[in-house]
Design an enzyme around this catalytic site. Structure first.
Site, PDB file in Angstrom:
ATOM      1  N   PRO A   9       0.572  -1.192  -0.123  1.00  0.00           N
ATOM      2  CA  PRO A   9       0.119   0.220   0.087  1.00  0.00           C
ATOM      3  C   PRO A   9       0.802   1.294  -0.125  1.00  0.00           C
ATOM      4  O   PRO A   9       1.871   1.372   0.776  1.00  0.00           O
ATOM      5  CB  PRO A   9      -0.732  -0.170   1.231  1.00  0.00           C
ATOM      6  CG  PRO A   9      -0.146  -0.941   2.304  1.00  0.00           C
ATOM      7  CD  PRO A   9       0.494  -2.082   1.133  1.00  0.00           C
ATOM      8  N   ASN A  10       0.501   2.045  -0.603  1.00  0.00           N
ATOM      9  CA  ASN A  10       1.053   3.466  -0.929  1.00  0.00           C
ATOM     10  C   ASN A  10       2.276   3.628  -1.538  1.00  0.00           C
ATOM     11  O   ASN A  10       2.535   4.754  -1.839  1.00  0.00           O
ATOM     12  CB  ASN A  10       0.858   4.208   0.486  1.00  0.00           C
ATOM     13  CG  ASN A  10      -0.298   4.311   1.227  1.00  0.00           C
ATOM     14  OD1 ASN A  10      -1.406   4.710   0.611  1.00  0.00           O
ATOM     15  ND2 ASN A  10      -0.454   3.881   2.214  1.00  0.00           N
ATOM     16  N   ARG A  17       4.808  11.254  -2.624  1.00  0.00           N
ATOM     17  CA  ARG A  17       4.317  11.089  -1.357  1.00  0.00           C
ATOM     18  C   ARG A  17       5.548  11.272  -0.275  1.00  0.00           C
ATOM     19  O   ARG A  17       6.605  10.533  -0.506  1.00  0.00           O
ATOM     20  CB  ARG A  17       3.924   9.685  -1.007  1.00  0.00           C
ATOM     21  CG  ARG A  17       3.748   9.118   0.540  1.00  0.00           C
ATOM     22  CD  ARG A  17       3.325   7.954   0.549  1.00  0.00           C
ATOM     23  NE  ARG A  17       3.252   7.387   1.929  1.00  0.00           N
ATOM     24  CZ  ARG A  17       3.633   6.213   2.425  1.00  0.00           C
ATOM     25  NH1 ARG A  17       4.005   5.432   1.372  1.00  0.00           N
ATOM     26  NH2 ARG A  17       3.565   6.173   3.770  1.00  0.00           N
ATOM     27  N   ASN A  71       8.057  -5.592  -0.499  1.00  0.00           N
ATOM     28  CA  ASN A  71       7.918  -4.245   0.385  1.00  0.00           C
ATOM     29  C   ASN A  71       6.315  -4.064   0.722  1.00  0.00           C
ATOM     30  O   ASN A  71       5.691  -3.590  -0.240  1.00  0.00           O
ATOM     31  CB  ASN A  71       8.378  -2.886  -0.044  1.00  0.00           C
ATOM     32  CG  ASN A  71       8.343  -1.834   0.666  1.00  0.00           C
ATOM     33  OD1 ASN A  71       7.532  -1.610   1.757  1.00  0.00           O
ATOM     34  ND2 ASN A  71       9.025  -0.690   0.454  1.00  0.00           N
ATOM     35  N   ALA A  74       2.688  -0.868   5.136  1.00  0.00           N
ATOM     36  CA  ALA A  74       2.202  -0.912   6.685  1.00  0.00           C
ATOM     37  C   ALA A  74       1.737  -2.267   6.686  1.00  0.00           C
ATOM     38  O   ALA A  74       1.713  -2.492   7.894  1.00  0.00           O
ATOM     39  CB  ALA A  74       1.079   0.090   6.715  1.00  0.00           C
TER      40      ALA A  74
END
Length: 142
Positions: A9-10, A17, A71, A74
């Site tokens: 996520p992200n 970001r 990776n 979170a």
């Protein structure tokens, strides 16, 4: 050699970001640099913000690829399911993080993946991915 880089996520927002933490290079640009530097490696990439899709991808490649560089963002700190998926496949997984998770909030000090990962690389920026890739390459040379 077939290696999957699997981002959680992200990480699709890299380069945009929190650039003071994660840098200003998109992952797509960094992936192109890796592919150019290691042209003999079949380096594939998948990113999802959805935990179940990441688990499905691990199941898909977990018996046929030579390695996974993961990776999980979170989800590293929250997902027992991802840890179970790593435990359930044959393909070795190296957990990577761009930042030094141990220098951040205390909840980031826990990994539900590390116990079943081949290894963990944290804190070297995007180079963490290349260090994991080099580990797979060196192991295959022996």
């Amino acid at each position: 050699m077939r290696i999957l880089i699997l981002n959680g996520p992200n990480l699709n927002l890299l380069g945009k970001r929190e650039t003071e933490i994660y840098g200003n290079v998109s992952f797509e640009r960094y992936l192109q640099i890796l592919q150019d530097k290691y042209p003999t490696i079949d380096l594939q990439y998948y990113q999802s913000n959805i935990e179940g899709e990441i688990i499905n991808k691990l199941h898909e490649v977990g018996f046929s690829f030579d390695g996974v560089i993961l990776n999980a963002g979170a989800y590293t700190h929250t997902s027992v399911g991802l840890g179970d998926a790593i435990k359930g496949i044959h393909t070795p997984v190296i957990e990577v993080h761009i930042t030094n998770t141990y220098s951040r909030e205390s909840f980031r000090h826990q990994s539900h993946l590390a116990a079943d990962a081949k290894g963990v690389i944290v804190g070297f920026g995007l180079m963490s991915y290349e260090l994991a890739l080099q580990s797979f390459i060196l192991e295959s040379d022996n």
